[in-house]
Scaffold this active site. Structure first.
Site, PDB file in Angstrom:
ATOM      1  N   ARG A 296     -77.997  55.950   1.528  1.00 29.39           N
ATOM      2  CA  ARG A 296     -78.019  55.227   0.243  1.00 29.39           C
ATOM      3  C   ARG A 296     -79.478  54.937  -0.116  1.00 29.39           C
ATOM      4  NH1 ARG A 296     -73.104  52.486   2.342  1.00 29.39           N
ATOM      5  NH2 ARG A 296     -71.463  52.721   0.769  1.00 29.39           N
ATOM      6  N   ARG A 332     -78.336  60.853  -0.700  1.00 35.09           N
ATOM      7  CA  ARG A 332     -77.774  60.630  -2.031  1.00 35.09           C
ATOM      8  C   ARG A 332     -78.869  60.141  -2.962  1.00 35.09           C
ATOM      9  NH1 ARG A 332     -73.230  56.102  -3.003  1.00 35.09           N
ATOM     10  NH2 ARG A 332     -74.959  54.668  -2.812  1.00 35.09           N
ATOM     11  N   GLU A 431     -65.996  60.173  -6.619  1.00 37.67           N
ATOM     12  CA  GLU A 431     -65.683  58.741  -6.618  1.00 37.67           C
ATOM     13  C   GLU A 431     -65.154  58.281  -7.974  1.00 37.67           C
ATOM     14  OE1 GLU A 431     -69.249  56.515  -5.654  1.00 37.67           O
ATOM     15  OE2 GLU A 431     -70.522  57.911  -6.740  1.00 37.67           O
ATOM     16  N   ASN A 454     -64.751  53.857  -2.079  1.00 40.08           N
ATOM     17  CA  ASN A 454     -65.021  52.488  -2.570  1.00 40.08           C
ATOM     18  C   ASN A 454     -64.918  52.459  -4.089  1.00 40.08           C
ATOM     19  OD1 ASN A 454     -65.686  52.257   0.081  1.00 40.08           O
ATOM     20  ND2 ASN A 454     -67.883  52.082  -0.247  1.00 40.08           N
ATOM     21  N   ARG A 465     -64.203  46.141  -7.297  1.00 38.75           N
ATOM     22  CA  ARG A 465     -64.347  46.127  -5.838  1.00 38.75           C
ATOM     23  C   ARG A 465     -65.026  44.862  -5.323  1.00 38.75           C
ATOM     24  NH1 ARG A 465     -68.779  50.938  -4.741  1.00 38.75           N
ATOM     25  NH2 ARG A 465     -69.424  49.785  -2.918  1.00 38.75           N
ATOM     26  N   CYS A 503     -67.376  59.306   2.545  1.00 45.52           N
ATOM     27  CA  CYS A 503     -68.366  58.305   2.946  1.00 45.52           C
ATOM     28  C   CYS A 503     -67.989  56.915   2.440  1.00 45.52           C
ATOM     29  CB  CYS A 503     -69.758  58.702   2.485  1.00 45.52           C
ATOM     30  SG  CYS A 503     -69.882  58.929   0.713  1.00 45.52           S
TER      31      CYS A 503
HETATM   32  C1  PEP Z   1     -68.267  54.859  -2.515  1.00 46.52           C
HETATM   33  O1  PEP Z   1     -68.203  54.554  -3.706  1.00 46.52           O
HETATM   34  O2  PEP Z   1     -67.278  55.054  -1.804  1.00 46.52           O
HETATM   35  C2  PEP Z   1     -69.579  54.974  -1.851  1.00 46.52           C
HETATM   36  C3  PEP Z   1     -69.681  55.393  -0.614  1.00 46.52           C
HETATM   37  O3  PEP Z   1     -70.680  54.612  -2.568  1.00 46.52           O
HETATM   38  P1  PEP Z   1     -71.176  53.090  -2.770  1.00 46.52           P
HETATM   39  O4  PEP Z   1     -70.361  52.229  -1.866  1.00 46.52           O
HETATM   40  O5  PEP Z   1     -72.616  53.090  -2.417  1.00 46.52           O
HETATM   41  O6  PEP Z   1     -70.901  52.874  -4.212  1.00 46.52           O
HETATM   42 MG    MG Z   2     -69.931  54.661  -4.955  1.00 48.47          MG
END
Ligand code: PEP
Ligand code: MG
Length: 577
Positions: A296, A332, A431, A454, A465, A503
């Site tokens: 990240r 990323r 995502e 996520n 979230r 991920c």
């Molecule tokens: C996700 O969205 O699952 C992800 C791994 O990215 P982030 O949690 O950094 O948004």
């Molecule tokens: Mg994400």
């Protein structure tokens, strides 16, 4: 003694004193000053206190962390010494009869906004320093005590309403034993950060920051998701026993470190780590991760007070790539926006930041920043197996556009005579539901997918979230999520040479392992501390039987049915948590 229940966000037991981390809520009285001379005296007193505080922090940081780290506090001291800044405050007091505190708030705002507008990145970054210093001065005028968690003298459990990624980034990692917050969920960044630091966290406790006082003794149980405030002797003894048992379990799992993630009948997958900064690499190696499935990179930007230049980024990426000579490192591109802000990149307020100018969308707007990052990754690619991953893809057009910019960067480097790996792999995060549903089209453009559950859950289920009030709806075992994951894995397996990883936090959920394995996921990327547990599960099951598990759960109607079924399956295999 008081017990509070919340969401278990990072496992483990911590026993330590509480430290309330509060962004003080400030109430000011906007009426005119009664006596301007009195206000000027108050200002002078607050200035003296602020200068002293800054000097003390500067000395401490310089002794413990080095001169470079202390420089920032030298800059803070200089702001308090700046005649123009001080004169502007005095004019507000003398000329407009403002109370000292209001004069400070007003001038700080005016100055920081002025710096934010400047072209030069260095000066733009100074805006954050002005806000910091102005807030210190304001708090000293109001007599509000401020909490500094960057340099602690004893072990503490941080209690807060919420923790932003930049709050957690600044904390003294050696002393912070755990987090407990009012809001947040398993996938909020404070939870992710706690897991990567391998410290327990309980979030979504609703009012914990108002019921605890700094100095209270806390048992933070990240396994069951509860917090005990000022426990009695028996509770303390029980918690210590649980802490010991948890440590032993972790040690036992760590013995699997050098073994493959292979099922009983020979199916092999990759278990890799999610990292936010180079210092997280050690945890991935210690826990037996064979590479990085998600770097990240936005943390590199967030931990800096100006944009990290190409050389600084190159150094960070190179260190991650070189740490895994055999495995790959998926870098990323920055995912700024949503809940991740940069003090030196002013962005318009948005009503729905998670649906707004975030990640790749922001990069397309700030093309030079994007290119600097891509050049740094490309240059780092000669040191091993680097892969580039684009976040927040919603359509194939965005993939094509990002790839075209990458090609321009390759050309720039070529012309400048700087080496890079021309074959560097390019992938995207899946995502957003639209990307999952068009994975077959996107697969033709990329070398790999990484499913970001996520955000995929947030966008598919329409559940924020970060919001603990709706966290009961946030469930990656929802049939819609399972169907989307299957669709993505199937699309990539039909496209030659495309592999699929995950991920999002689901990849590290022990209840999800057999389903994902059975669906054919190639790579599981997670917080380093969860790797051993997932490996333990994989090594105890057969690929043929988990394919059946996956098939069965895809026919189920509710997430509850899915979880119960998996729990039963694991229990029959003798797998406990
Ligand atoms: C996700 O969205 O699952 C992800 C791994 O990215 P982030 O949690 O950094 O948004
Ligand atoms: Mg994400």
């Amino acid at each position: 003694m008081l017990v509070k229940e919340g969401i278990s966000a990072s496992p483990g037991i911590a026993i330590a004193k509480a430290m309330i981390y509060q962004k003080a809520s400030i109430e000011v009285d906007n009426t005119d000053a009664l006596d301007t001379n009195e206000e000027l005296k108050k200002l002078q007193l607050a200035l003296n206190i602020s200068v002293q505080q800054i000097e003390q922090i500067r000395d401490k940081v310089s002794k413990e962390m080095g001169e470079d780290e202390a420089l920032i506090f030298q800059a803070h001291g200089m702001i308090l010494d700046d005649p123009e800044f001080l004169e502007a405050i005095e004019i507000e007091i003398k000329g407009h009869r403002a109370q000292a505190v209001n004069a400070v708030i007003l001038v700080t705002k005016r100055y920081s906004e002025m710096f934010e507008q400047l072209e030069d990145q260095y000066f733009r970054a100074r805006a954050a320093d002005i806000v910091d210093v102005g807030n210190r001065l304001r708090n000293n005028l109001l007599g509000v005590e401020q909490v500094d968690c960057s340099n602690l003298d004893e072990d503490v459990i941080i209690i807060a309403e919420d923790l932003s990624p930049s709050d957690t980034a600044q904390m003294d990692k050696k002393r912070v034993r755990g987090f407990a917050t009012d809001i947040g969920s398993r996938t909020s960044h404070s939870a992710i950060m706690a897991r990567s630091l391998e410290i327990p966290a309980v979030l979504g406790l609703k009012d914990i920051s108002s019921v605890i006082k700094t100095g209270d003794i806390i048992i933070l149980d990240g396994i069951s998701g509860c917090v005990i405030i000022n426990p009695d002797y028996q509770q303390l003894e029980k918690a210590k026993e649980k802490q010991q048992a948890h440590r032993k379990r972790l040690e036992k799992r760590l013995q699997l470190k050098d073994l493959q993630a292979i099922t009983f009948d020979g199916h092999i997958v990759e278990l890799v780590g999610n990292i936010g900064e180079p210092s997280d690499i050690a945890g991935v190696i210690k826990n037996g991760g064979t590479g990085i499935g998600l770097y990240r990179t936005e943390f590199l930007y967030m931990n800096s007070d100006t944009f990290p230049d190409e050389e600084k980024q190159l150094k960070a990426y190179k260190s991650a790539i070189e740490a895994f000579p055999q495995g790959s490192v998926i870098i990323r591109t920055m995912d700024i926006g949503g809940d991740k802000k940069l003090p030196y990149l002013p962005l318009e307020e948005e009503l729905n930041p998670f649906l707004g100018l975030r990640a790749l969308r922001l990069c397309f707007n700030e093309i030079e920043l994007f290119k600097t990052q891509l050049r740094a990754i490309l240059r780092a690619s000669i040191y091993g197996n680097a892969c580039i991953m684009f976040p927040m893809i919603s359509s194939v057009e965005e993939v094509r556009k990002a790839k075209a910019i990458l090609e321009e960067c390759k050309e720039d480097l070529f012309k400048a005579g700087l080496a890079f790996n021309e074959e560097v792999k390019v992938g995207v995060m899946i995502e957003i539901p639209s990307a999952a549903m068009t994975a077959d089209i996107i697969a033709r453009e990329v070398d790999f997918f990484s499913i970001g559950t996520n955000d995929l859950c947030q966008y598919t289920l329409a559940v924020d979230r970060m919001n603990e009030n709706v966290s009961y709806l946030y469930n990656h075992f929802h049939p819609a999520i399972l169907k989307l994951i299957k669709q993505v894995i199937d699309a990539s397996s039909q496209s030659p040479n495309t592999f699929t990883g995950m991920c999002g936090e689901m990849a590290g959920d022990p209840l999800a392992t057999v389903i994902l394995l059975g669906l054919g996921l190639d790579e599981f990327s997670m917080s380093a501390s969860t790797i051993p547990q997932i490996k333990e599960i994989i090594r105890k099951v057969r690929f043929e039987e988990v394919k059946e598990v996956a098939k069965k759960v895809l026919e189920m109607e509710t997430s509850e049915e899915v979880t119960n079924f998996v729990l039963k399956f694991l229990e029959n295999k003798g797998i406990t948590f």
